[in-house]
Design a protein around this motif. Structure first.
Motif, mmCIF file in Angstrom:
data_model
loop_
_atom_site.group_PDB
_atom_site.id
_atom_site.type_symbol
_atom_site.label_atom_id
_atom_site.label_comp_id
_atom_site.label_asym_id
_atom_site.label_seq_id
_atom_site.Cartn_x
_atom_site.Cartn_y
_atom_site.Cartn_z
ATOM 1 N N ASP A 2 -29.992 -17.011 -0.012
ATOM 2 C CA ASP A 2 -29.403 -18.266 -0.356
ATOM 3 C C ASP A 2 -29.411 -19.453 0.709
ATOM 4 O O ASP A 2 -29.798 -19.135 1.765
ATOM 5 C CB ASP A 2 -28.183 -18.283 -1.335
ATOM 6 C CG ASP A 2 -27.017 -17.530 -0.439
ATOM 7 O OD1 ASP A 2 -27.381 -17.328 0.805
ATOM 8 O OD2 ASP A 2 -25.961 -17.344 -0.658
ATOM 9 N N LEU A 3 -28.960 -20.498 0.545
ATOM 10 C CA LEU A 3 -29.102 -21.483 1.524
ATOM 11 C C LEU A 3 -27.797 -21.370 2.359
ATOM 12 O O LEU A 3 -27.889 -21.722 3.770
ATOM 13 C CB LEU A 3 -28.698 -23.106 0.759
ATOM 14 C CG LEU A 3 -29.590 -23.577 -0.065
ATOM 15 C CD1 LEU A 3 -29.399 -24.693 -0.642
ATOM 16 C CD2 LEU A 3 -31.014 -23.731 0.722
ATOM 17 N N LYS A 4 -26.661 -20.536 2.040
ATOM 18 C CA LYS A 4 -25.795 -20.078 3.324
ATOM 19 C C LYS A 4 -26.425 -19.278 4.233
ATOM 20 O O LYS A 4 -25.994 -19.171 5.536
ATOM 21 C CB LYS A 4 -24.557 -19.117 2.564
ATOM 22 C CG LYS A 4 -23.652 -20.244 2.007
ATOM 23 C CD LYS A 4 -22.541 -19.463 1.133
ATOM 24 C CE LYS A 4 -21.729 -20.443 0.559
ATOM 25 N NZ LYS A 4 -20.508 -19.834 0.133
ATOM 26 N N ALA A 6 -29.612 -19.323 5.084
ATOM 27 C CA ALA A 6 -30.431 -20.291 5.775
ATOM 28 C C ALA A 6 -29.719 -21.088 6.809
ATOM 29 O O ALA A 6 -30.200 -21.200 7.878
ATOM 30 C CB ALA A 6 -31.297 -21.449 4.794
ATOM 31 N N CYS A 97 -36.381 -19.011 8.266
ATOM 32 C CA CYS A 97 -35.302 -20.202 7.811
ATOM 33 C C CYS A 97 -36.135 -20.848 6.709
ATOM 34 O O CYS A 97 -35.591 -21.311 5.680
ATOM 35 C CB CYS A 97 -34.805 -21.043 8.933
ATOM 36 S SG CYS A 97 -33.368 -22.223 8.259
ATOM 37 N N VAL A 101 -35.233 -21.148 2.490
ATOM 38 C CA VAL A 101 -35.177 -22.510 1.802
ATOM 39 C C VAL A 101 -36.085 -22.908 0.824
ATOM 40 O O VAL A 101 -35.593 -23.202 -0.391
ATOM 41 C CB VAL A 101 -34.869 -23.761 2.938
ATOM 42 C CG1 VAL A 101 -35.296 -25.154 2.203
ATOM 43 C CG2 VAL A 101 -33.982 -23.692 3.969
ATOM 44 N N ALA A 104 -35.107 -20.628 -2.159
ATOM 45 C CA ALA A 104 -33.904 -21.089 -2.755
ATOM 46 C C ALA A 104 -34.325 -22.322 -3.606
ATOM 47 O O ALA A 104 -33.732 -22.458 -4.966
ATOM 48 C CB ALA A 104 -32.800 -21.323 -1.826
ATOM 49 N N ARG A 105 -35.071 -23.234 -3.170
ATOM 50 C CA ARG A 105 -35.395 -24.439 -4.056
ATOM 51 C C ARG A 105 -36.374 -23.959 -5.335
ATOM 52 O O ARG A 105 -36.079 -24.554 -6.333
ATOM 53 C CB ARG A 105 -36.262 -25.265 -3.280
ATOM 54 C CG ARG A 105 -35.657 -26.127 -2.112
ATOM 55 C CD ARG A 105 -36.443 -27.137 -1.514
ATOM 56 N NE ARG A 105 -35.403 -27.726 -0.298
ATOM 57 C CZ ARG A 105 -35.918 -28.324 0.410
ATOM 58 N NH1 ARG A 105 -37.211 -28.531 0.809
ATOM 59 N NH2 ARG A 105 -35.090 -28.990 1.469
ATOM 60 N N THR A 108 -33.885 -22.709 -7.913
ATOM 61 C CA THR A 108 -33.179 -23.666 -8.349
ATOM 62 C C THR A 108 -34.053 -24.471 -9.416
ATOM 63 O O THR A 108 -33.503 -24.789 -10.550
ATOM 64 C CB THR A 108 -32.591 -24.559 -7.336
ATOM 65 O OG1 THR A 108 -31.815 -24.047 -6.381
ATOM 66 C CG2 THR A 108 -31.769 -25.697 -7.883
#
Length: 113
Positions: A2-4, A6, A97, A101, A104-105, A108
């Motif tokens: 997830d973004l955490k 990243a 990284c 991202v 994760a996008r 989403t």
């Protein structure tokens, strides 16, 4: 991931290049200390020490967050003790990284669609 994750990788990436530069400067200062009267080793040693400790702490946090295997985590730790290894770590972490991202996008967008 997830973004955490990243974020943890990004923090490690941001400290890896300055840590490598400080290591190289410390090596240069060590040579200058032995060949001239210039002695910046205590200062550069402190700077490099702080950056190295920061790298190791952020490496441990990224390892826990990204759930790397022993081999990957060991490789990134080994890069921190090589004079130019931080530059290679930075490049590797930048790619990882970016992949996190993008994934994760995509998740989403798939949930939102």
């Amino acid at each position: 991931m997830d973004l955490k994750t990243a974020g943890a990788l990004r923090r490690l990436r941001l400290i890896s290049a300055p840590e490598a530069v400080s290591f190289l400067l410390l090596l240069v200062c060590s040579v200058l200390k032995r060949t001239t009267d210039f002695n910046a080793v205590p200062v550069m040693g402190m700077v490099h020490g702080v950056l190295f400790i920061g790298y190791v702490v952020l490496w441990a946090l990224a390892w826990l967050r990204a759930r790397w295997g022993w081999r990957r985590a060991g490789w990134l730790l080994l890069l921190s003790v090589l004079p130019t290894g931080g530059f290679f770590a930075e490049r590797t972490l930048a790619r990882e990284c970016e992949d996190v991202v993008v994934a994760a996008r995509a998740r989403t967008e798939a949930v939102g669609a």
